[in-house]
Design an enzyme around this catalytic site. Sequence first.
Site, PDB file in Angstrom:
ATOM      1  N   HIS A  59     -11.280  38.345  -4.870  1.00 24.35           N
ATOM      2  CA  HIS A  59     -11.323  38.503  -6.319  1.00 24.35           C
ATOM      3  C   HIS A  59     -11.066  37.137  -6.947  1.00 24.35           C
ATOM      4  CE1 HIS A  59     -11.130  43.032  -6.657  1.00 24.35           C
ATOM      5  NE2 HIS A  59     -10.929  42.825  -5.368  1.00 24.35           N
ATOM      6  N   ASN A 233     -17.815  51.208   4.303  1.00 22.09           N
ATOM      7  CA  ASN A 233     -17.397  51.784   5.591  1.00 22.09           C
ATOM      8  C   ASN A 233     -17.354  53.298   5.466  1.00 22.09           C
ATOM      9  OD1 ASN A 233     -14.774  50.761   3.989  1.00 22.09           O
ATOM     10  ND2 ASN A 233     -14.283  52.681   5.036  1.00 22.09           N
TER      11      ASN A 233
END
Length: 269
Positions: A59, A233
């Site tokens: 980030h 995932n």
Amino acid sequence: MKAYQLSADYLQQKIGDRKPEVAIILGSGLGSLAEVIQDPIYIPYGEIPGFPKSSVHGHKGRLVIGRLGNKEVACMQGRFHVYEGIAPETLQIPIRTLKLIGCDTLLLTNAAGSLNEDMGPGSLMLIEDHINFSGVNPLVGENDDSIGPRFQDMTRAYDPELSDGINEVAKGLNINLFKGVYVWALGPSFETPAEIRMFRTLGADAVGMSTVPETIVARHCGMKVAAISSITNLGAGMSGNSLSHEETLDEGQKAAAELSKLVIAWLES
């Protein structure tokens, strides 16, 4: 003066007469969309009064003001999470600040785990509804009646018209855009296989550690919200693999190109 008013006043001085209409928040591994914003003004979060600091790898921690897809946008390149030790009510500040500088629409993106075996890593999911399983709410505490009601209706948390528009653009681009329910788990630990089985039983399609508090705050101050999950995932116990933040970043970056194409085309439409 409220913290978000101080933040908005500071930003207004920095951006002058520019009036962003759409706010975008980019999740883990998805920050590359901000790199194609035209005529950008970069403002690190640390310079904005009242803004927390993002401590999560992946980030970038800055606000980018500029043009994207023929729209003036305010793009948060990285977000804040309760699991970082940030008080839930502090998450009000960035969203209300974006509202005060002119944004009436909020597009949220995130990296999420899939609870649907047909929706594997690299997929995109349009969020149609959410489940708050975190045990916290960013509106807890004294209510500011000038912003929104004490008890906020969340029947249409994600604006149907915005979602329909994104879906139509995805069809035109031949992007397979899944739709589903996102569940917010507090984190920072990943979920257990038992929790994943529970979330699937509850009707959730993807799980993550963000997005829901921003949606709640945005709806409270009258912003329209749309949200897209980048699936990185399968949930714990569904694939036999261990989960890691590195996998989240890697798979998020793989999906970033397709997500960027979708977002830009949607803004142009």
